[in-house]
Scaffold this active site. Structure first.
Site, PDB file in Angstrom:
ATOM      1  N   THR A 174       0.868  -1.191   0.000  1.00 22.01           N
ATOM      2  CA  THR A 174       0.000   0.000   0.000  1.00 22.01           C
ATOM      3  C   THR A 174       0.900   1.236   0.000  1.00 22.01           C
ATOM      4  OG1 THR A 174      -1.850  -1.030   1.109  1.00 22.01           O
ATOM      5  CG2 THR A 174      -1.537   1.306   1.564  1.00 22.01           C
ATOM      6  N   ARG A 202     -15.224  -5.262   0.409  1.00 20.94           N
ATOM      7  CA  ARG A 202     -14.479  -4.934   1.638  1.00 20.94           C
ATOM      8  C   ARG A 202     -13.790  -3.563   1.500  1.00 20.94           C
ATOM      9  NH1 ARG A 202      -8.795  -3.746   2.867  1.00 20.94           N
ATOM     10  NH2 ARG A 202      -8.345  -4.529   4.928  1.00 20.94           N
ATOM     11  N   GLY A 204     -11.017  -1.047   3.480  1.00 23.21           N
ATOM     12  CA  GLY A 204     -10.006  -1.005   4.539  1.00 23.21           C
ATOM     13  C   GLY A 204      -9.919   0.369   5.176  1.00 23.21           C
ATOM     14  N   ASP A 205      -8.738   0.686   5.692  1.00 22.10           N
ATOM     15  CA  ASP A 205      -8.531   1.953   6.404  1.00 22.10           C
ATOM     16  C   ASP A 205      -8.194   3.118   5.470  1.00 22.10           C
ATOM     17  OD1 ASP A 205      -6.110   0.314   6.022  1.00 22.10           O
ATOM     18  OD2 ASP A 205      -5.075   2.099   6.779  1.00 22.10           O
ATOM     19  N   THR A 224      -0.522   2.295   7.181  1.00 22.99           N
ATOM     20  CA  THR A 224      -0.573   1.096   6.350  1.00 22.99           C
ATOM     21  C   THR A 224      -0.555  -0.116   7.278  1.00 22.99           C
ATOM     22  OG1 THR A 224       0.729  -0.273   4.820  1.00 22.99           O
ATOM     23  CG2 THR A 224       1.937   1.383   6.042  1.00 22.99           C
ATOM     24  N   GLY A 225      -1.052  -1.248   6.784  1.00 23.85           N
ATOM     25  CA  GLY A 225      -1.093  -2.457   7.615  1.00 23.85           C
ATOM     26  C   GLY A 225      -2.433  -3.134   7.459  1.00 23.85           C
ATOM     27  N   GLY A 227      -5.942  -3.283   7.557  1.00 18.63           N
ATOM     28  CA  GLY A 227      -6.892  -2.176   7.607  1.00 18.63           C
ATOM     29  C   GLY A 227      -7.926  -2.273   8.705  1.00 18.63           C
TER      30      GLY A 227
HETATM   31  N1  ASP Z   1      -4.137  -0.954   4.912  1.00 20.35           N
HETATM   32  C1  ASP Z   1      -4.421  -1.622   3.675  1.00 20.35           C
HETATM   33  C2  ASP Z   1      -5.798  -2.251   3.765  1.00 20.35           C
HETATM   34  O1  ASP Z   1      -6.060  -2.945   4.737  1.00 20.35           O
HETATM   35  C3  ASP Z   1      -3.437  -2.684   3.326  1.00 20.35           C
HETATM   36  C4  ASP Z   1      -1.989  -2.366   3.587  1.00 20.35           C
HETATM   37  O2  ASP Z   1      -1.647  -1.285   4.074  1.00 20.35           O
HETATM   38  O3  ASP Z   1      -1.137  -3.225   3.300  1.00 20.35           O
HETATM   39  O4  ASP Z   1      -6.575  -2.097   2.855  1.00 20.35           O
END
Ligand code: ASP
Length: 308
Positions: A174, A202, A204-205, A224-225, A227
């Protein structure tokens, strides 16, 4: 007059890829900050710097955003992106399939509509109507990875097996950016294809204000991570609140990432942040989070920030 600064990241995760891909990722991140820094030193806005930096990362095919986006459980690209500034601009899109650069569509939502978040096919319609470039479809690399992951999943016992397969999937890639311009306006943005094999629909964040991105007049942050954990924690809102209450950006990011590890486990989050003075920081609890930044004092690129 403020001192401009820009930071970008390429996704918190395992980054289990070849040295060659890692090298390419850092080269693209460096190019993104160079282009964005040039915008800032010429008096451009932090909003444009963030959008142009993220668009370069979306175009690169290396990151999980824009052209390089991962696929959902039925093999479709569904992208999320969002941005905001310290002077009240907020725009985001989720579950979009059409645009090559969802971050540009997020800026259009912010500047050309009365809304903050548009979703799905109607957001795609707006992208078409505004003449934004179309997504070229998943790359060969993404299609191969999808086939590999799907081949491990038996359709009858889908969820049980998906759970087994998830740890094998490399999250990451991301992209996000934060900047402060000469006028002292801060901006933050995020863009993603989401997570591999997510259910269609879906979100995410990355398109959620206070989760994937947030800014006050003192600090801007992009996350990032995983979500779902970042939405539950409202991670970037917390970082910015801590800075507003007197912590440095580094202290604030350490505090939020540290708490995140306790609540959700390690390997779940990375955050970049900038304050109004141009101080930049990157903190993550994953193995890697490629980052690059440029300030008046320093030009920096690395596969790790501060790893907790
Ligand atoms: N945060 C992103 C999501 O969950 C994915 C990522 O940051 O790797 O959509």
């Amino acid at each position: 007059m403020s001192i401009p600064a820009i930071a970008v990241h390429g996704g918190a995760g395992k980054w289990n890829v070849s040295e060659d891909v890692k090298k390419k990722a850092l080269t693209v991140l460096r190019r993104a900050v160079d282009v964005a820094y040039d915008i800032l030193v010429r008096g451009g806005s932090s909003l444009d710097a963030v959008v142009e930096a993220i668009a370069i990362l979306e175009d690169s095919e290396i990151f999980n955003a824009g052209v390089g986006s991962v696929l959902n459980a039925v093999g479709e690209v569904e992208m999320d992106a969002g941005l905001c500034t310290s002077d009240g601009v907020v725009g985001a899109v989720c579950c979009v399939k059409y645009p090559r650069n969802p971050i540009k569509l997020a800026r259009e939502v912010a500047l050309k509509t009365d809304h903050v978040l548009l979703c799905g096919s109607n957001a795609d319609k707006l992208a078409r109507a505004l003449g934004l470039d179309p997504h070229p479809g998943p790359s060969q690399r993404v299609l191969e990875k999808f086939r590999e992951l799907r081949s491990r999943i038996d359709s009858v016992s889908y969820w049980r097996k998906l759970r087994d397969v998830l740890p094998l999937i490399e999250r990451g890639g991301t992209v996000g950016a934060v900047a402060v311009d000469k006028q002292g306006i801060l901006a933050a943005g995020a863009s993603t294809g989401g997570v591999w094999l997510k259910l269609p629909g879906r979100v995410g964040d990355s398109p959620i204000l206070g989760a994937g991105f947030y800014s006050s007049s003192r600090a801007a942050a992009s996350a990032t991570g995983l979500g779902e954990t970042i939405v539950k924690a409202l991670a970037t809102l917390r970082v910015v609140n801590y800075v507003d209450h007197g912590l440095s950006v580094e202290e604030a990011c350490r505090k939020v990432v540290g708490r995140h590890s306790k609540v959700f486990g390690r390997g779940t989050i990375g955050i970049i942040a900038v304050d109004y003075r141009g101080t930049v920081v990157a903190v993550h609890n994953t193995e890697y989070m490629p980052v690059a930044w440029r300030t008046s004092e320093k030009s920096f690129a690395s596969f790790k920030g501060i790893q907790l």
